[in-house]
Design an enzyme around this catalytic site. Structure first.
Site, PDB file in Angstrom:
ATOM      1  N   PRO A  83       6.603   1.446  -5.535  1.00 58.89           N
ATOM      2  CA  PRO A  83       6.230   0.052  -5.758  1.00 58.89           C
ATOM      3  C   PRO A  83       4.730  -0.178  -5.800  1.00 58.89           C
ATOM      4  O   PRO A  83       3.966   0.435  -5.063  1.00 58.89           O
ATOM      5  CB  PRO A  83       6.864  -0.686  -4.572  1.00 58.89           C
ATOM      6  CG  PRO A  83       7.057   0.340  -3.527  1.00 58.89           C
ATOM      7  CD  PRO A  83       7.309   1.622  -4.255  1.00 58.89           C
ATOM      8  N   ASN A  84       4.369  -1.054  -6.700  1.00 60.85           N
ATOM      9  CA  ASN A  84       3.005  -1.551  -6.895  1.00 60.85           C
ATOM     10  C   ASN A  84       2.067  -0.543  -7.554  1.00 60.85           C
ATOM     11  O   ASN A  84       0.931  -0.885  -7.868  1.00 60.85           O
ATOM     12  CB  ASN A  84       2.406  -2.065  -5.580  1.00 60.85           C
ATOM     13  CG  ASN A  84       3.226  -3.195  -5.010  1.00 60.85           C
ATOM     14  OD1 ASN A  84       3.565  -4.139  -5.712  1.00 60.85           O
ATOM     15  ND2 ASN A  84       3.577  -3.087  -3.741  1.00 60.85           N
ATOM     16  N   ARG A 131      -5.257  -3.382  -8.645  1.00 62.60           N
ATOM     17  CA  ARG A 131      -4.823  -3.714  -7.279  1.00 62.60           C
ATOM     18  C   ARG A 131      -5.735  -3.059  -6.257  1.00 62.60           C
ATOM     19  O   ARG A 131      -5.797  -1.841  -6.155  1.00 62.60           O
ATOM     20  CB  ARG A 131      -3.385  -3.223  -7.055  1.00 62.60           C
ATOM     21  CG  ARG A 131      -2.915  -3.429  -5.636  1.00 62.60           C
ATOM     22  CD  ARG A 131      -1.534  -2.809  -5.429  1.00 62.60           C
ATOM     23  NE  ARG A 131      -1.141  -2.961  -4.042  1.00 62.60           N
ATOM     24  CZ  ARG A 131      -0.609  -1.994  -3.316  1.00 62.60           C
ATOM     25  NH1 ARG A 131      -0.384  -0.809  -3.840  1.00 62.60           N
ATOM     26  NH2 ARG A 131      -0.285  -2.209  -2.069  1.00 62.60           N
ATOM     27  N   TYR A 157      -7.527   1.791  -3.601  1.00 56.91           N
ATOM     28  CA  TYR A 157      -6.734   2.666  -4.471  1.00 56.91           C
ATOM     29  C   TYR A 157      -7.502   3.217  -5.667  1.00 56.91           C
ATOM     30  O   TYR A 157      -6.967   4.019  -6.419  1.00 56.91           O
ATOM     31  CB  TYR A 157      -5.478   1.925  -4.942  1.00 56.91           C
ATOM     32  CG  TYR A 157      -4.611   1.484  -3.794  1.00 56.91           C
ATOM     33  CD1 TYR A 157      -3.914   2.431  -3.038  1.00 56.91           C
ATOM     34  CD2 TYR A 157      -4.502   0.153  -3.434  1.00 56.91           C
ATOM     35  CE1 TYR A 157      -3.128   2.038  -1.959  1.00 56.91           C
ATOM     36  CE2 TYR A 157      -3.717  -0.250  -2.361  1.00 56.91           C
ATOM     37  CZ  TYR A 157      -3.034   0.695  -1.628  1.00 56.91           C
ATOM     38  OH  TYR A 157      -2.266   0.326  -0.565  1.00 56.91           O
ATOM     39  N   ASN A 205       4.958   9.679  -4.670  1.00 53.48           N
ATOM     40  CA  ASN A 205       4.133   8.630  -4.082  1.00 53.48           C
ATOM     41  C   ASN A 205       5.053   7.425  -3.938  1.00 53.48           C
ATOM     42  O   ASN A 205       5.217   6.646  -4.869  1.00 53.48           O
ATOM     43  CB  ASN A 205       2.920   8.306  -4.945  1.00 53.48           C
ATOM     44  CG  ASN A 205       2.010   7.283  -4.284  1.00 53.48           C
ATOM     45  OD1 ASN A 205       2.405   6.594  -3.362  1.00 53.48           O
ATOM     46  ND2 ASN A 205       0.784   7.199  -4.783  1.00 53.48           N
ATOM     47  N   ALA A 228       4.720   1.890  -0.215  1.00 51.66           N
ATOM     48  CA  ALA A 228       5.139   1.304   1.057  1.00 51.66           C
ATOM     49  C   ALA A 228       6.510   1.798   1.514  1.00 51.66           C
ATOM     50  O   ALA A 228       6.800   1.777   2.716  1.00 51.66           O
ATOM     51  CB  ALA A 228       5.135  -0.216   0.955  1.00 51.66           C
ATOM     52  N   GLU A 264       4.914  14.670  -0.391  1.00 49.98           N
ATOM     53  CA  GLU A 264       4.560  13.260  -0.208  1.00 49.98           C
ATOM     54  C   GLU A 264       3.089  13.097  -0.583  1.00 49.98           C
ATOM     55  O   GLU A 264       2.246  13.870  -0.139  1.00 49.98           O
ATOM     56  CB  GLU A 264       4.788  12.870   1.250  1.00 49.98           C
ATOM     57  CG  GLU A 264       4.382  11.464   1.584  1.00 49.98           C
ATOM     58  CD  GLU A 264       4.500  11.160   3.064  1.00 49.98           C
ATOM     59  OE1 GLU A 264       3.767  10.269   3.527  1.00 49.98           O
ATOM     60  OE2 GLU A 264       5.315  11.797   3.771  1.00 49.98           O
ATOM     61  N   HIS A 295      -0.220  10.229  -1.324  1.00 57.29           N
ATOM     62  CA  HIS A 295      -0.806   8.882  -1.219  1.00 57.29           C
ATOM     63  C   HIS A 295      -2.223   8.910  -1.765  1.00 57.29           C
ATOM     64  O   HIS A 295      -2.956   9.878  -1.539  1.00 57.29           O
ATOM     65  CB  HIS A 295      -0.839   8.405   0.229  1.00 57.29           C
ATOM     66  CG  HIS A 295       0.508   8.350   0.847  1.00 57.29           C
ATOM     67  ND1 HIS A 295       1.379   7.323   0.610  1.00 57.29           N
ATOM     68  CD2 HIS A 295       1.143   9.220   1.668  1.00 57.29           C
ATOM     69  CE1 HIS A 295       2.499   7.558   1.270  1.00 57.29           C
ATOM     70  NE2 HIS A 295       2.390   8.712   1.895  1.00 57.29           N
ATOM     71  N   ARG A 306      -5.725   3.774   7.981  1.00 55.59           N
ATOM     72  CA  ARG A 306      -5.398   2.376   7.664  1.00 55.59           C
ATOM     73  C   ARG A 306      -4.590   1.733   8.783  1.00 55.59           C
ATOM     74  O   ARG A 306      -4.599   2.219   9.911  1.00 55.59           O
ATOM     75  CB  ARG A 306      -4.662   2.348   6.323  1.00 55.59           C
ATOM     76  CG  ARG A 306      -5.570   2.880   5.188  1.00 55.59           C
ATOM     77  CD  ARG A 306      -5.008   2.707   3.830  1.00 55.59           C
ATOM     78  NE  ARG A 306      -4.768   1.299   3.549  1.00 55.59           N
ATOM     79  CZ  ARG A 306      -3.969   0.871   2.577  1.00 55.59           C
ATOM     80  NH1 ARG A 306      -3.352   1.748   1.809  1.00 55.59           N
ATOM     81  NH2 ARG A 306      -3.793  -0.415   2.371  1.00 55.59           N
TER      82      ARG A 306
END
Length: 147
Positions: A10-11, A18, A23, A74, A77, A98, A100, A107
């Protein structure tokens, strides 16, 4: 020939616009171009996909079994919330990394927990778009070591 699924959650369709301070400025299309160039250099094939929907990501992971040798995921969330995606990765037994863009450990506290890390062969985070070719290198090495 080795085949990798590069799956984005998502996103990530909003990359480049964004929160570029977190990012980066690379778009998802730029990331796909990086991955295609890396695939050519490694002599592997890739499928590149993105969805904002948890079930669609689960379906893609299920479909990877018997079609792809590894997954670069990726999950955005969903990394921190989705037992369903964790179960899909565990159930298909397709090696998964995984990934990111940001350093999730630097964070918010809720981002420090990953359901996926429990079933992933490794985690790459904090290198922005450059993390994708790093993950591809790592996956190819992992698959070669397994053989």
């Amino acid at each position: 020939m080795t085949s990798l699924l590069i799956l984005n959650g998502p996103n990530l369709n909003l990359l480049g616009t964004r929160q570029p301070d977190i990012y980066g400025h690379a778009t998802l299309s730029d990331v796909e171009d990086l991955c295609n160039a890396k695939a050519d250099a490694l002599g592997v094939t890739i499928s590149f996909a993105q969805s904002n929907h948890e079930g669609a990501l689960v379906d893609q992971i299920h479909a990877a079994r018997g079609q792809h040798d590894g997954i670069i995921l990726n999950a955005g969330a969903y990394t921190h919330t989705s037992i369903a995606i964790m179960d899909a990765v565990a159930s298909t037994e397709v090696p998964t990394i995984e990934l990111h863009l940001s350093n999730i450990h630097a964070r918010e506290d809720f981002r420090h927990h990953s359901y996926l890390a429990k079933v992933a062969v490794g985690v790459i985070c904090g290198f922005g778009a450059a993390g994708y070719p790093l993950a591809m290198d790592a996956m190819v090495q992992h698959l070669e070591n397994r053989a």
